[in-house]
Scaffold this motif. Structure first.
Motif, PDB file in Angstrom:
ATOM      1  N   LEU A  71       4.466 -21.484   6.082  1.00  0.00           N
ATOM      2  CA  LEU A  71       4.983 -21.173   4.750  1.00  0.00           C
ATOM      3  C   LEU A  71       3.980 -20.249   4.060  1.00  0.00           C
ATOM      4  CD1 LEU A  71       6.336 -24.651   3.555  1.00  0.00           C
ATOM      5  CD2 LEU A  71       7.597 -22.787   4.622  1.00  0.00           C
ATOM      6  N   ILE A  72       4.383 -19.004   3.811  1.00  0.00           N
ATOM      7  CA  ILE A  72       3.501 -17.996   3.214  1.00  0.00           C
ATOM      8  C   ILE A  72       4.158 -17.474   1.935  1.00  0.00           C
ATOM      9  CG2 ILE A  72       2.165 -15.902   3.629  1.00  0.00           C
ATOM     10  CD1 ILE A  72       1.525 -17.935   5.704  1.00  0.00           C
ATOM     11  N   PRO A  73       3.863 -18.058   0.764  1.00  0.00           N
ATOM     12  CA  PRO A  73       4.552 -17.704  -0.484  1.00  0.00           C
ATOM     13  C   PRO A  73       4.029 -16.443  -1.165  1.00  0.00           C
ATOM     14  CG  PRO A  73       2.993 -19.444  -0.917  1.00  0.00           C
ATOM     15  CD  PRO A  73       2.914 -19.161   0.562  1.00  0.00           C
ATOM     16  N   SER A  74       3.938 -15.344  -0.414  1.00  0.00           N
ATOM     17  CA  SER A  74       3.537 -14.044  -0.957  1.00  0.00           C
ATOM     18  C   SER A  74       4.168 -12.981  -0.071  1.00  0.00           C
ATOM     19  CB  SER A  74       2.012 -13.894  -0.960  1.00  0.00           C
ATOM     20  OG  SER A  74       1.640 -12.529  -1.075  1.00  0.00           O
ATOM     21  N   SER A  75       4.903 -12.044  -0.668  1.00  0.00           N
ATOM     22  CA  SER A  75       5.610 -11.046   0.140  1.00  0.00           C
ATOM     23  C   SER A  75       4.669 -10.207   0.982  1.00  0.00           C
ATOM     24  CB  SER A  75       6.441 -10.133  -0.774  1.00  0.00           C
ATOM     25  OG  SER A  75       7.541 -10.831  -1.311  1.00  0.00           O
ATOM     26  N   GLU A  76       3.553  -9.773   0.385  1.00  0.00           N
ATOM     27  CA  GLU A  76       2.607  -8.958   1.131  1.00  0.00           C
ATOM     28  C   GLU A  76       1.944  -9.767   2.247  1.00  0.00           C
ATOM     29  OE1 GLU A  76       2.731  -9.184  -2.124  1.00  0.00           O
ATOM     30  OE2 GLU A  76       2.943  -7.169  -2.964  1.00  0.00           O
ATOM     31  N   SER A  77       1.489 -10.986   1.937  1.00  0.00           N
ATOM     32  CA  SER A  77       0.833 -11.827   2.940  1.00  0.00           C
ATOM     33  C   SER A  77       1.820 -12.293   4.003  1.00  0.00           C
ATOM     34  CB  SER A  77       0.185 -13.042   2.267  1.00  0.00           C
ATOM     35  OG  SER A  77      -0.820 -12.633   1.373  1.00  0.00           O
ATOM     36  N   PHE A  78       3.093 -12.420   3.608  1.00  0.00           N
ATOM     37  CA  PHE A  78       4.158 -12.792   4.541  1.00  0.00           C
ATOM     38  C   PHE A  78       4.235 -11.764   5.677  1.00  0.00           C
ATOM     39  CE2 PHE A  78       8.533 -12.557   5.990  1.00  0.00           C
ATOM     40  CZ  PHE A  78       8.952 -13.871   6.067  1.00  0.00           C
ATOM     41  N   VAL A  79       4.286 -10.482   5.305  1.00  0.00           N
ATOM     42  CA  VAL A  79       4.353  -9.420   6.303  1.00  0.00           C
ATOM     43  C   VAL A  79       3.039  -9.330   7.078  1.00  0.00           C
ATOM     44  CG1 VAL A  79       4.666  -6.941   6.663  1.00  0.00           C
ATOM     45  CG2 VAL A  79       6.053  -8.132   4.972  1.00  0.00           C
ATOM     46  N   THR A  80       1.920  -9.531   6.387  1.00  0.00           N
ATOM     47  CA  THR A  80       0.620  -9.514   7.063  1.00  0.00           C
ATOM     48  C   THR A  80       0.556 -10.578   8.149  1.00  0.00           C
ATOM     49  OG1 THR A  80      -0.526  -8.695   5.090  1.00  0.00           O
ATOM     50  CG2 THR A  80      -1.876  -9.802   6.740  1.00  0.00           C
ATOM     51  N   ALA A  81       1.072 -11.774   7.855  1.00  0.00           N
ATOM     52  CA  ALA A  81       1.074 -12.862   8.831  1.00  0.00           C
ATOM     53  C   ALA A  81       1.875 -12.490  10.079  1.00  0.00           C
ATOM     54  CB  ALA A  81       1.640 -14.134   8.203  1.00  0.00           C
ATOM     55  N   ILE A  82       2.995 -11.791   9.872  1.00  0.00           N
ATOM     56  CA  ILE A  82       3.805 -11.355  11.011  1.00  0.00           C
ATOM     57  C   ILE A  82       3.058 -10.291  11.804  1.00  0.00           C
ATOM     58  CG2 ILE A  82       5.962 -10.223  11.697  1.00  0.00           C
ATOM     59  CD1 ILE A  82       7.297 -11.522   9.282  1.00  0.00           C
ATOM     60  N   LYS A  83       2.410  -9.344  11.108  1.00  0.00           N
ATOM     61  CA  LYS A  83       1.644  -8.299  11.790  1.00  0.00           C
ATOM     62  C   LYS A  83       0.457  -8.863  12.565  1.00  0.00           C
ATOM     63  CE  LYS A  83       2.797  -4.430   8.740  1.00  0.00           C
ATOM     64  NZ  LYS A  83       2.293  -3.425   7.771  1.00  0.00           N
ATOM     65  N   LEU A  84      -0.057 -10.001  12.106  1.00  0.00           N
ATOM     66  CA  LEU A  84      -1.170 -10.655  12.797  1.00  0.00           C
ATOM     67  C   LEU A  84      -0.696 -11.472  13.996  1.00  0.00           C
ATOM     68  CD1 LEU A  84      -3.313 -11.846   9.740  1.00  0.00           C
ATOM     69  CD2 LEU A  84      -3.893 -10.038  11.382  1.00  0.00           C
ATOM     70  N   GLY A  85       0.600 -11.519  14.213  1.00  0.00           N
ATOM     71  CA  GLY A  85       1.135 -12.238  15.363  1.00  0.00           C
ATOM     72  C   GLY A  85       1.213 -13.739  15.185  1.00  0.00           C
ATOM     73  N   LEU A  86       1.207 -14.198  13.920  1.00  0.00           N
ATOM     74  CA  LEU A  86       1.265 -15.641  13.677  1.00  0.00           C
ATOM     75  C   LEU A  86       2.678 -16.192  13.828  1.00  0.00           C
ATOM     76  CD1 LEU A  86      -1.071 -15.940  10.550  1.00  0.00           C
ATOM     77  CD2 LEU A  86      -1.648 -16.209  12.969  1.00  0.00           C
ATOM     78  N   GLY A  87       3.673 -15.317  13.771  1.00  0.00           N
ATOM     79  CA  GLY A  87       5.044 -15.768  13.895  1.00  0.00           C
ATOM     80  C   GLY A  87       6.000 -14.608  13.702  1.00  0.00           C
ATOM     81  N   TYR A  88       7.278 -14.911  13.639  1.00  0.00           N
ATOM     82  CA  TYR A  88       8.315 -13.904  13.396  1.00  0.00           C
ATOM     83  C   TYR A  88       9.031 -14.276  12.095  1.00  0.00           C
ATOM     84  CZ  TYR A  88      11.725 -17.430  14.820  1.00  0.00           C
ATOM     85  OH  TYR A  88      12.491 -18.561  14.876  1.00  0.00           O
ATOM     86  N   GLY A  89       9.713 -13.305  11.475  1.00  0.00           N
ATOM     87  CA  GLY A  89      10.360 -13.629  10.217  1.00  0.00           C
ATOM     88  C   GLY A  89      11.341 -12.574   9.758  1.00  0.00           C
ATOM     89  N   MET A  90      12.034 -12.893   8.660  1.00  0.00           N
ATOM     90  CA  MET A  90      13.028 -12.002   8.061  1.00  0.00           C
ATOM     91  C   MET A  90      12.343 -11.151   6.990  1.00  0.00           C
ATOM     92  SD  MET A  90      15.844 -12.803   9.658  1.00  0.00           S
ATOM     93  CE  MET A  90      17.084 -11.990   8.636  1.00  0.00           C
ATOM     94  N   VAL A  91      12.269  -9.849   7.218  1.00  0.00           N
ATOM     95  CA  VAL A  91      11.537  -8.938   6.332  1.00  0.00           C
ATOM     96  C   VAL A  91      12.495  -7.892   5.761  1.00  0.00           C
ATOM     97  CG1 VAL A  91       9.693  -7.200   6.217  1.00  0.00           C
ATOM     98  CG2 VAL A  91       9.401  -9.247   7.619  1.00  0.00           C
TER      99      VAL A  91
END
Length: 295
Positions: free
Chosen positions: A220-240
């Motif tokens: 659970l990443i409640p920040s739009s910028e950090s949300f995408v950063t987490a995906i770019k870091l390979g922590l998971g996949y998501g709806m962007v």
């Protein structure tokens, strides 16, 4: 006749949901806030707040809060009109927005009108399915929402559509979805989700794979910028949001995982029917700009 200090104390608690925060805002003790609210309740013969964390408005409290909010808007509009919006006078308004709009198109869309009309904004953020309640409570003058029907005394204008795509890095796809995406491997693959209110990911997996919320691991990443950063870091996949996707020519560029899982979310601008001149101009501007930016 309503007592100004008592109403001020009640309004602060209603806005912040806490006697302590209300006291800090008014520069008095929380005990003083409590006494003023109790005196107001005694005067009106009605319970206005259900004490808790946060405090919740009763029906009578909601009516009083809306009345005080209306009076504040009228006062602000009057003062702005009398002073003529002079050089030293900025018009302040409170707007509700979802995080994704704030992270992508909202500020560029507002830039010109804020500078030209000397408007300053206070932004309150929530999920796009919950910003409507901010307007309903009277804590904002306008909001971006997925609700298409306006509440009484308000107007809703269509802005456009934000399209979301299911993405991950190429290396993440190779590691977790080497043989394609199916129900079984999704149950063991980490997802990135904004917060518990965010239904996009939950609805997609339930619709396409019959997977219910809680049946797969997720961050659970409640920040739009950090949300995408987490995906770019390979922590998971998501709806962007498409607006937030950046094409990068490297091994960790974000790639679409499931084209049929794209989601289109229509957005609407809700505002009170009675608007001051600056808010009318802001509304006209944001509607025209959004239609040029959004789908």
């Amino acid at each position: 006749m309503l007592d100004n200090k008592q109403c001020e104390a009640f309004f602060a608690v209603a806005e912040d949901g806490s006697f302590e925060q209300a006291g800090a805002k008014l520069c008095i003790t929380s005990s003083a806030v409590t006494l003023r609210v109790q005196a107001l309740e005694k005067e009106l013969g009605k319970l206005l707040l259900i004490r808790g964390r946060p405090c919740v408005l009763t029906q009578a409290g909601q009516q009083l809060f809306e009345y005080l909010q209306h009076i504040k808007r009228l006062e602000q509009n009057l003062l702005h009109g009398l002073t003529g919006g002079g050089d030293a006078n900025f018009f302040k308004t409170v707007i509700g927005s979802n995080e994704d709009s704030l992270a992508t198109w909202l500020l560029p869309a507002l830039q010109e009108v804020l500078l030209k009309q000397k408007i300053v904004i206070e932004l309150r953020t929530d999920d796009q399915s919950h910003t409507y309640s901010l307007l309903e409570k009277g804590t904002v003058s306008a909001c971006i929402s997925i609700e298409d029907q306006p509440m009484r005394g308000c107007h809703a204008e269509y802005l456009g559509v934000m399209r979301y795509r299911m993405v991950a890095t190429a290396s993440f796809r190779k590691k977790w979805f080497a043989h394609g995406i199916d129900r079984e491997n999704l149950r063991h693959t980490p997802a990135i989700i904004f917060n518990h209110k965010d239904r996009l990911h939950f609805d997609i997996l339930e619709k396409h794979f019959g997977l219910m919320k809680g049946s797969y691991p997720c961050h659970l990443i409640p920040s739009s910028e950090s949300f995408v950063t987490a995906i770019k870091l390979g922590l998971g996949y998501g709806m962007v949001p498409e607006l937030q996707l950046v094409t990068e020519k490297n091994e960790d560029a974000l790639v679409e995982l499931l084209p049929e899982a794209k989601m289109e979310v229509p957005l609407y601008w809700h505002h009170w029917n009675q608007q001051s001149k600056p808010l009318q101009l802001l509304t006209q501007h944001i509607v025209s700009q959004a239609k040029a930016i959004l789908i």
